[in-house]
Scaffold this motif. Structure first.
Motif, PDB file in Angstrom:
ATOM      1  N   VAL A   1      41.196  70.734  42.751  1.00  0.00           N
ATOM      2  CA  VAL A   1      41.884  70.585  44.042  1.00  0.00           C
ATOM      3  C   VAL A   1      43.357  70.942  43.909  1.00  0.00           C
ATOM      4  N   ILE A   2      43.988  70.447  42.850  1.00  0.00           N
ATOM      5  CA  ILE A   2      45.415  70.699  42.639  1.00  0.00           C
ATOM      6  C   ILE A   2      45.664  72.192  42.415  1.00  0.00           C
ATOM      7  N   ALA A   3      44.809  72.831  41.613  1.00  0.00           N
ATOM      8  CA  ALA A   3      44.983  74.260  41.328  1.00  0.00           C
ATOM      9  C   ALA A   3      44.749  75.113  42.566  1.00  0.00           C
ATOM     10  N   ASN A   4      43.741  74.759  43.375  1.00  0.00           N
ATOM     11  CA  ASN A   4      43.446  75.542  44.578  1.00  0.00           C
ATOM     12  C   ASN A   4      44.586  75.514  45.585  1.00  0.00           C
ATOM     13  N   LEU A   5      45.414  74.487  45.522  1.00  0.00           N
ATOM     14  CA  LEU A   5      46.559  74.394  46.425  1.00  0.00           C
ATOM     15  C   LEU A   5      47.828  74.958  45.797  1.00  0.00           C
ATOM     16  N   ASN A   6      47.661  75.658  44.661  1.00  0.00           N
ATOM     17  CA  ASN A   6      48.783  76.308  43.961  1.00  0.00           C
ATOM     18  C   ASN A   6      49.820  75.332  43.423  1.00  0.00           C
ATOM     19  N   PHE A   7      49.363  74.147  43.033  1.00  0.00           N
ATOM     20  CA  PHE A   7      50.232  73.209  42.344  1.00  0.00           C
ATOM     21  C   PHE A   7      49.942  73.279  40.851  1.00  0.00           C
ATOM     22  N   ASN A   8      50.986  73.119  40.046  1.00  0.00           N
ATOM     23  CA  ASN A   8      50.834  73.152  38.598  1.00  0.00           C
ATOM     24  C   ASN A   8      51.064  71.759  38.024  1.00  0.00           C
ATOM     25  N   VAL A   9      50.171  71.327  37.141  1.00  0.00           N
ATOM     26  CA  VAL A   9      50.295  70.021  36.495  1.00  0.00           C
ATOM     27  C   VAL A   9      51.229  70.159  35.298  1.00  0.00           C
ATOM     28  N   LEU A  10      52.381  69.492  35.370  1.00  0.00           N
ATOM     29  CA  LEU A  10      53.370  69.558  34.300  1.00  0.00           C
ATOM     30  C   LEU A  10      53.170  68.474  33.261  1.00  0.00           C
ATOM     31  N   ALA A  11      52.781  67.296  33.703  1.00  0.00           N
ATOM     32  CA  ALA A  11      52.551  66.179  32.785  1.00  0.00           C
ATOM     33  C   ALA A  11      51.561  65.236  33.433  1.00  0.00           C
ATOM     34  N   ALA A  12      50.758  64.588  32.608  1.00  0.00           N
ATOM     35  CA  ALA A  12      49.759  63.664  33.144  1.00  0.00           C
ATOM     36  C   ALA A  12      49.249  62.754  32.046  1.00  0.00           C
ATOM     37  N   GLU A  13      48.823  61.575  32.449  1.00  0.00           N
ATOM     38  CA  GLU A  13      48.083  60.670  31.583  1.00  0.00           C
ATOM     39  C   GLU A  13      46.864  60.209  32.364  1.00  0.00           C
ATOM     40  N   VAL A  14      45.728  60.206  31.684  1.00  0.00           N
ATOM     41  CA  VAL A  14      44.467  59.798  32.302  1.00  0.00           C
ATOM     42  C   VAL A  14      43.818  58.756  31.407  1.00  0.00           C
ATOM     43  N   TRP A  15      43.508  57.591  31.966  1.00  0.00           N
ATOM     44  CA  TRP A  15      42.805  56.539  31.232  1.00  0.00           C
ATOM     45  C   TRP A  15      41.533  56.173  31.985  1.00  0.00           C
ATOM     46  N   THR A  16      40.503  55.834  31.237  1.00  0.00           N
ATOM     47  CA  THR A  16      39.301  55.259  31.836  1.00  0.00           C
ATOM     48  C   THR A  16      38.981  53.962  31.114  1.00  0.00           C
TER      49      THR A  16
ATOM     50  N   ASN B   1      36.130  50.455  31.692  1.00  0.00           N
ATOM     51  CA  ASN B   1      35.170  49.689  32.484  1.00  0.00           C
ATOM     52  C   ASN B   1      34.770  50.408  33.762  1.00  0.00           C
ATOM     53  N   SER B   2      34.413  51.682  33.611  1.00  0.00           N
ATOM     54  CA  SER B   2      33.904  52.519  34.706  1.00  0.00           C
ATOM     55  C   SER B   2      34.955  52.819  35.776  1.00  0.00           C
ATOM     56  N   ARG B   3      36.233  52.600  35.468  1.00  0.00           N
ATOM     57  CA  ARG B   3      37.309  52.936  36.387  1.00  0.00           C
ATOM     58  C   ARG B   3      38.198  53.997  35.752  1.00  0.00           C
ATOM     59  N   ILE B   4      38.823  54.816  36.589  1.00  0.00           N
ATOM     60  CA  ILE B   4      39.731  55.851  36.102  1.00  0.00           C
ATOM     61  C   ILE B   4      41.084  55.673  36.792  1.00  0.00           C
ATOM     62  N   ALA B   5      42.144  55.837  36.011  1.00  0.00           N
ATOM     63  CA  ALA B   5      43.501  55.795  36.554  1.00  0.00           C
ATOM     64  C   ALA B   5      44.243  57.021  36.043  1.00  0.00           C
ATOM     65  N   CYS B   6      44.946  57.698  36.926  1.00  0.00           N
ATOM     66  CA  CYS B   6      45.683  58.918  36.563  1.00  0.00           C
ATOM     67  C   CYS B   6      47.089  58.859  37.143  1.00  0.00           C
ATOM     68  N   VAL B   7      48.032  59.340  36.368  1.00  0.00           N
ATOM     69  CA  VAL B   7      49.383  59.616  36.866  1.00  0.00           C
ATOM     70  C   VAL B   7      49.677  61.068  36.513  1.00  0.00           C
ATOM     71  N   LEU B   8      49.926  61.893  37.515  1.00  0.00           N
ATOM     72  CA  LEU B   8      50.170  63.317  37.307  1.00  0.00           C
ATOM     73  C   LEU B   8      51.478  63.720  37.961  1.00  0.00           C
ATOM     74  N   TYR B   9      52.232  64.585  37.288  1.00  0.00           N
ATOM     75  CA  TYR B   9      53.411  65.193  37.873  1.00  0.00           C
ATOM     76  C   TYR B   9      53.099  66.665  38.118  1.00  0.00           C
ATOM     77  N   VAL B  10      53.278  67.095  39.370  1.00  0.00           N
ATOM     78  CA  VAL B  10      52.969  68.478  39.719  1.00  0.00           C
ATOM     79  C   VAL B  10      54.176  69.099  40.417  1.00  0.00           C
ATOM     80  N   ASN B  11      54.287  70.421  40.300  1.00  0.00           N
ATOM     81  CA  ASN B  11      55.270  71.148  41.096  1.00  0.00           C
ATOM     82  C   ASN B  11      54.610  72.389  41.679  1.00  0.00           C
ATOM     83  N   ASP B  12      55.357  73.082  42.525  1.00  0.00           N
ATOM     84  CA  ASP B  12      54.809  74.211  43.276  1.00  0.00           C
ATOM     85  C   ASP B  12      55.357  75.505  42.694  1.00  0.00           C
TER      86      ASP B  12
END
Length: 449
Positions: free
Chosen positions: A149-164, A166-177
């Motif tokens: 979704v992020i790529a299709n909108l021409n946003f670039n992911v500069l930094a991110a952390e993804v944790w999962t 107990n069947s839950r996911i949490a993400c923090v992403l920094y994107v720019n255009d």
């Protein structure tokens, strides 16, 4: 009407103690043969211990021992630290940097650590950026759909952390255009938020779980924010699995809470497998639960760690009921487990571009692998990513699949595949270019050059 007189309050009074007693920082490489001692003493402030541990952790230091004392209005902390290779911190510029951030060169200890951006400077863009936070039910291929979704909108992911956990996911992403359009365009941001929410809502089978996406233009410390997001999502209520992997009884952290009636403390004792950032995760959890640490002793013994904290609630109360103790134990155990990953790690280095994260996660999904934890960052024009993956069906990861994957992805980027050590082994050293927390390093690089 009676006239009310209020006493005069000098707005500078709060910083007065810091001015007459500035923080003292000592970096000692002589007292201990195999580690560096960092000693900090200053006026005590709420949350100062977490800020200090955060700085040392963001510098990728390994804390092997620590002694904390902060009764009254003063604190005195001693940290025994090494670098990622287990060696002393001997670089003079790095030492000067530590003294500058923690010492009297900053206006005050509290202001110095508050102004320390830590991992927040992982967004290496001068222009606009947007921080994206996502929380929801995890499922195989979800990160691939999010990044598409992020790529299709021409946003670039500069930094991110993804944790999962107990069947839950949490993400923090920094994107720019990368286009000429502004990141402040409400229509584009609204469209991205809507599409991401649709993906997350499709994961909630029971209809009771809360999934959400939030956007902002600010910075946050990624690790602490992920802890807060998962804790608010009550991921600690379930136990017995780490991202779908069964937990053996020998691995389960041993956590106990007893009262210290003589001094009016509750004593939290933790013994578990040692790993990087363990102290940060525990102190972060206690701080966000509004508990103040007055004394602490941290000790690493081979592959194990023993940590003891003397705490009170911010209102001065101790943990008197079994319900309070049980909740604290569950939250600390969840904080310890959130970083635990078993299976295989995939470390990538490539030229950064829009859609890189989408392409990599799509290939992982097509090969029957799911991401249980990830760190994405950029340094200059290079994207440096680490993925911890497991088989989507729950079976052990087939290394033949990883070799096929290495050949497919390796056409355009550096790839390193290795099996994550099991619980009864000491974690392997991390390669220099593959550390998941190096995206704080731009600030340090500017200081050292």
């Amino acid at each position: 009407m009676a006239r009310v007189c209020w006493p005069y309050f000098d707005p500078e009074y709060e910083n007065f103690s810091n001015k007459i007693n500035p923080p003292r920082v000592s970096v000692d490489n002589d007292s201990c043969r195999d580690c560096t001692l960092i000693k900090v003493d200053s006026v005590n402030k709420p949350g100062i211990l977490l800020e200090l541990v955060q700085i040392l952790t963001d510098l990728d230091f390994i804390i092997t021992k620590a002694y904390i004392s902060s009764d009254g209005g003063w604190f005195m902390d001693v940290f025994h630290v090494t670098d990622q290779q287990g060696k002393k911190i001997t670089d003079s510029k790095t030492i000067d940097f530590i003294e500058k951030v923690l010492g009297p060169k900053s206006k005050s200890t509290t202001e110095g650590v508050k102004n320390w951006p830590g991992e927040r400077v992982g967004v290496h863009s001068v222009g606009d950026h947007t921080a994206i936070e996502l929380i929801g039910r995890d499922r195989p291929g979800l990160l691939s759909e999010i990044s598409a979704v992020i790529a299709n909108l021409n946003f670039n992911v500069l930094a991110a952390e993804v944790w999962t956990h107990n069947s839950r996911i949490a993400c923090v992403l920094y994107v720019n255009d990368v286009t000429a359009q502004s990141m402040c365009d409400p229509n584009r941001l609204s469209l991205m938020e809507e599409q991401l929410n649709n993906i997350l809502r499709g994961c909630d089978e029971d209809g009771e779980s809360v999934s959400r996406t939030s956007l902002s233009m600010g910075f946050t410390h990624m690790d602490r924010r992920l802890h807060q997001m998962l804790s608010a999502d009550r991921d600690y209520e379930s136990s017995g699995a780490i991202s779908g992997v069964d937990v053996t009884p020998s691995f389960r952290p041993k956590i106990s809470i007893v009262g210290c009636e003589e001094k009016g403390y509750s004593v939290v004792s933790v013994r578990c497998k040692d790993r990087a950032k363990l102290m940060f995760d525990i102190v972060c959890t206690l701080t966000d639960m509004q508990y103040a640490v007055f004394h602490a002793t941290i000790l690493s013994e081979g592959p194990y760690a023993s940590q003891e904290y003397f705490i009170r609630h911010m209102d001065g109360c101790t943990l008197d009921t079994e319900g309070e103790k049980e909740r604290v134990i569950k939250c600390i155990e969840a904080a310890i487990r959130r970083r635990v990953s078993e299976g295989v790690s995939l470390e990538l280095c490539a030229k950064d571009r829009v859609g890189l994260l989408s392409d990599v996660t799509r290939i992982l999904r097509e090969n029957g692998l799911t991401v249980c934890r990830a760190g994405i960052s950029t340094r200059g024009e290079q994207a440096l990513n680490v993925f911890y993956v497991r088989d989507a069906s729950g079976k052990p990861v087939d290394m033949k699949t990883m070799e096929v994957l290495r050949k497919e992805i390796g056409k355009t980027m550096m790839v390193d595949v290795k099996r994550v050590p099991s619980n009864d082994k000491v974690p392997e050293e991390t390669r220099e270019w593959a550390k998941t927390s190096f995206f704080f390093g731009k600030l340090l690089e500017r200081f050292l050059t």
